[in-house]
Scaffold this motif. Structure first.
Motif, short mmCIF file in Angstrom:
data_model
loop_
_atom_site.label_atom_id
_atom_site.label_comp_id
_atom_site.label_asym_id
_atom_site.label_seq_id
_atom_site.Cartn_x
_atom_site.Cartn_y
_atom_site.Cartn_z
N LYS A 7 -58.32 67.80 18.68
CA LYS A 7 -58.19 68.98 17.93
C LYS A 7 -58.59 69.49 18.42
O LYS A 7 -57.87 70.55 18.74
CB LYS A 7 -59.43 69.17 16.63
CG LYS A 7 -59.70 68.59 14.80
CD LYS A 7 -58.55 69.02 14.97
CE LYS A 7 -58.52 68.37 13.39
NZ LYS A 7 -57.42 68.67 12.65
N GLU A 8 -58.95 69.38 19.73
CA GLU A 8 -58.66 70.37 21.24
C GLU A 8 -58.76 69.16 22.24
O GLU A 8 -58.97 68.17 22.51
CB GLU A 8 -60.45 71.22 21.46
CG GLU A 8 -60.38 72.06 20.00
CD GLU A 8 -61.72 73.18 20.42
OE1 GLU A 8 -61.29 73.88 20.49
OE2 GLU A 8 -62.53 72.37 20.91
N TRP A 53 -54.93 79.56 20.23
CA TRP A 53 -54.59 77.89 20.76
C TRP A 53 -54.79 78.03 21.72
O TRP A 53 -54.15 76.83 22.46
CB TRP A 53 -53.53 77.85 19.72
CG TRP A 53 -52.98 77.98 18.19
CD1 TRP A 53 -54.03 77.69 17.64
CD2 TRP A 53 -52.81 78.51 17.66
NE1 TRP A 53 -53.89 78.12 16.26
CE2 TRP A 53 -52.72 78.26 16.23
CE3 TRP A 53 -50.75 78.18 17.76
CZ2 TRP A 53 -51.88 78.72 14.93
CZ3 TRP A 53 -50.07 78.70 16.97
CH2 TRP A 53 -50.28 78.88 15.47
N HIS A 68 -56.15 74.20 21.65
CA HIS A 68 -56.21 73.12 19.98
C HIS A 68 -55.19 72.90 19.53
O HIS A 68 -53.47 73.12 19.11
CB HIS A 68 -56.72 74.83 19.07
CG HIS A 68 -57.34 74.39 17.63
ND1 HIS A 68 -56.60 73.87 17.01
CD2 HIS A 68 -58.82 74.20 17.88
CE1 HIS A 68 -58.05 73.01 15.79
NE2 HIS A 68 -58.85 73.74 16.79
N ASP A 70 -53.85 72.85 16.54
CA ASP A 70 -52.83 73.32 16.01
C ASP A 70 -51.70 74.00 16.68
O ASP A 70 -50.73 74.43 15.91
CB ASP A 70 -53.39 75.33 15.35
CG ASP A 70 -54.82 74.33 14.61
OD1 ASP A 70 -54.73 73.52 14.02
OD2 ASP A 70 -55.59 75.50 13.53
N CYS A 97 -64.44 68.63 22.39
CA CYS A 97 -64.40 70.11 20.87
C CYS A 97 -65.76 70.80 21.51
O CYS A 97 -66.71 70.74 22.48
CB CYS A 97 -64.86 69.55 20.37
SG CYS A 97 -66.76 68.97 19.38
N ARG A 98 -64.95 71.98 21.14
CA ARG A 98 -65.78 73.57 22.44
C ARG A 98 -67.18 73.46 21.04
O ARG A 98 -66.82 73.19 19.79
CB ARG A 98 -65.44 74.52 21.80
CG ARG A 98 -65.06 75.12 23.63
CD ARG A 98 -64.49 76.98 22.94
NE ARG A 98 -63.94 76.47 22.55
CZ ARG A 98 -62.38 77.61 21.26
NH1 ARG A 98 -62.59 78.55 22.98
NH2 ARG A 98 -61.16 76.96 21.63
#
Length: 108
Positions: A7-8, A53, A68, A70, A97-98
């Motif tokens: 995701k990141e 993003w 990100h 996305d 991930c943050r």
């Protein structure tokens, strides 16, 4: 290699040989270039803020850009640009991930 489920992605300002990447404002420059790539697309004035993003930050004193997934779904060429920037400059990339900053709980 970045897994498709990530995701990141954190691009770290440390080269493969452990040196600090220069110039010192590389993260802000990269995120600035990516500012038009955002939910809803570019709008007048969107160049004045970073895209959610592609966000520059500093973690443990190391400049980073958090990218990100996305962005990849929105524009694969923009994603490729950022990933190729990291690869071409020998920057370290980590999937992560943050975690939002949470104030410490009060002592009883």
């Amino acid at each position: 290699m970045i897994s498709p489920s990530a995701k990141e992605v954190f691009i770290q300002g440390i080269t493969a040989d452990g040196r600090t990447f220069r110039p010192s404002d590389w993260a802000e420059r990269l995120a600035g270039v990516m500012s038009p790539f955002r939910p809803g697309g570019a709008t007048p004035g969107s160049h004045l803020s970073y895209s959610p993003w592609c966000v520059p930050t500093s973690i443990g004193g190391v400049k980073c850009v958090i990218v990100h997934a996305d962005l990849r779904e929105h524009d694969v060429m923009a994603w490729d640009f950022v990933m190729n920037f990291a690869r071409d400059n020998g920057l370290q990339i980590a999937e992560a991930c943050r975690v939002p900053d949470v104030p410490p709980a009060p002592l009883p």
